[in-house]
Enzyme design. Structure first.
Site, PDB file in Angstrom:
ATOM      1  N   GLY A  14       0.776  -1.242   0.000  1.00  0.00           N
ATOM      2  CA  GLY A  14       0.000   0.000   0.000  1.00  0.00           C
ATOM      3  C   GLY A  14       0.802   1.284   0.000  1.00  0.00           C
ATOM      4  O   GLY A  14       0.353   2.281   0.564  1.00  0.00           O
ATOM      5  N   ASN A  16       1.257   3.119  -2.611  1.00  0.00           N
ATOM      6  CA  ASN A  16       0.458   4.073  -3.404  1.00  0.00           C
ATOM      7  C   ASN A  16      -0.661   4.662  -2.552  1.00  0.00           C
ATOM      8  O   ASN A  16      -0.929   5.862  -2.616  1.00  0.00           O
ATOM      9  CB  ASN A  16      -0.097   3.401  -4.661  1.00  0.00           C
ATOM     10  CG  ASN A  16       0.908   3.431  -5.803  1.00  0.00           C
ATOM     11  OD1 ASN A  16       1.182   4.494  -6.365  1.00  0.00           O
ATOM     12  ND2 ASN A  16       1.482   2.287  -6.131  1.00  0.00           N
ATOM     13  N   ASN A 109      -6.923   2.549 -12.348  1.00  0.00           N
ATOM     14  CA  ASN A 109      -5.861   1.640 -11.920  1.00  0.00           C
ATOM     15  C   ASN A 109      -4.514   2.267 -12.251  1.00  0.00           C
ATOM     16  O   ASN A 109      -4.408   3.078 -13.176  1.00  0.00           O
ATOM     17  CB  ASN A 109      -6.000   0.304 -12.679  1.00  0.00           C
ATOM     18  CG  ASN A 109      -4.960  -0.710 -12.251  1.00  0.00           C
ATOM     19  OD1 ASN A 109      -4.683  -0.872 -11.056  1.00  0.00           O
ATOM     20  ND2 ASN A 109      -4.349  -1.391 -13.202  1.00  0.00           N
ATOM     21  N   HIS A 111      -0.576   1.208 -13.299  1.00  0.00           N
ATOM     22  CA  HIS A 111       0.218   0.090 -13.805  1.00  0.00           C
ATOM     23  C   HIS A 111       1.676   0.553 -13.911  1.00  0.00           C
ATOM     24  O   HIS A 111       1.941   1.639 -14.435  1.00  0.00           O
ATOM     25  CB  HIS A 111      -0.316  -0.336 -15.172  1.00  0.00           C
ATOM     26  CG  HIS A 111       0.376  -1.553 -15.702  1.00  0.00           C
ATOM     27  ND1 HIS A 111       0.091  -2.821 -15.245  1.00  0.00           N
ATOM     28  CD2 HIS A 111       1.375  -1.687 -16.610  1.00  0.00           C
ATOM     29  CE1 HIS A 111       0.878  -3.693 -15.858  1.00  0.00           C
ATOM     30  NE2 HIS A 111       1.661  -3.033 -16.693  1.00  0.00           N
ATOM     31  N   GLU A 181       5.080   6.615  -9.598  1.00  0.00           N
ATOM     32  CA  GLU A 181       3.681   6.232  -9.325  1.00  0.00           C
ATOM     33  C   GLU A 181       3.093   7.130  -8.232  1.00  0.00           C
ATOM     34  O   GLU A 181       1.956   7.584  -8.325  1.00  0.00           O
ATOM     35  CB  GLU A 181       3.606   4.773  -8.848  1.00  0.00           C
ATOM     36  CG  GLU A 181       3.916   3.752  -9.911  1.00  0.00           C
ATOM     37  CD  GLU A 181       3.700   2.320  -9.423  1.00  0.00           C
ATOM     38  OE1 GLU A 181       2.666   2.038  -8.809  1.00  0.00           O
ATOM     39  OE2 GLU A 181       4.586   1.480  -9.672  1.00  0.00           O
TER      40      GLU A 181
END
Ligand code: GAR
Length: 208
Positions: A14, A16, A109, A111, A181
């Protein structure tokens, strides 16, 4: 500015999720995480939610007799919490067409590569970076996309490049990509908060 209500779905560490929490707390992201959901009761993502007084829910297909019952429960949680955007952050399960249709263009999402390359079945986590190195690519990156019924296929919202270095291992590359990200995901969510995301003919357009 209006705060967009998020549900974050995560299966693992986690980081992100943490970057989204940090950006909200720092005032860089006009969002509120209403709930964090994980299929994995031991996911550190759930612990991160608890540390920040965010509701955490362990929800797994194993708790239900049928897929339909799982979907019903998930959609009920979204509804109860008035979720406006569903954020997949290292969520390693596929959402059913029922859920995707119910939240059309409102599930995103992240990636860890530049889609449509290095995506699809089996391409998650470290496997993505292994494939990038194996292909000898000099550039990789991050993609944030809408979730549709085909894995890693939905319209692209944002992308950013990350260089591949000669001495990279999958792990060093993953760490470099992860940093990007953590920036790009919050930027993409902010676009939704500002209602700047328009979808036409399976393409995303960002309003100026
Ligand atoms: C991230 O690198 C994310 O892009 C990837 O899993 C990691 C989760 O890390 N997702 C995929 O590969 C999806 N196909 P985190 O739990 O620390 O956020």
């Amino acid at each position: 500015m209006k705060k967009i209500k998020l549900a974050v779905l995560a299966s693992g560490g986690g980081t992100n999720l943490q970057s989204i929490i940090d950006n909200i707390e720092a005032g860089r992201l006009s969002a509120e995480i209403k709930v964090v959901i994980s299929n994995n009761s031991k996911a550190y993502a759930l612990e991160r939610a608890r540390k920040h007084n965010i509701k955490d829910i362990h929800l797994s297909h194993k708790m239900f007799e049928t897929k339909e019952e799982f979907d019903e429960k998930l959609l009920e949680i979204f509804k109860e919490n008035q979720i406006e955007l569903v954020v997949l952050a290292g969520y390693m399960k596929i959402l059913s067409p029922t859920v995707i249709r119910a939240y059309k263009n409102r599930i995103i999402n992240i990636h860890p590569a530049l889609l449509p390359h290095f995506g699809g079945k089996g391409m998650y986590g470290i496997h993505v970076h292994e494939a990038v190195l194996k292909a000898g690519a000099k550039v990789t990156g991050v993609t944030v996309h809408l979730v549709d019924e085909v894995y890693d296929h939905g319209a692209i919202i944002a992308q950013r490049c990350v260089p591949v270095e000669d001495q990279d291992t999958p792990e060093t590359l993953a760490a470099r990509v992860l940093k990007t990200e953590h920036q790009l995901y919050s930027e993409a969510i902010q676009l939704f908060a500002e209602e700047k995301v328009e979808v036409k003919d399976n393409r995303v357009y960002i309003k100026k």
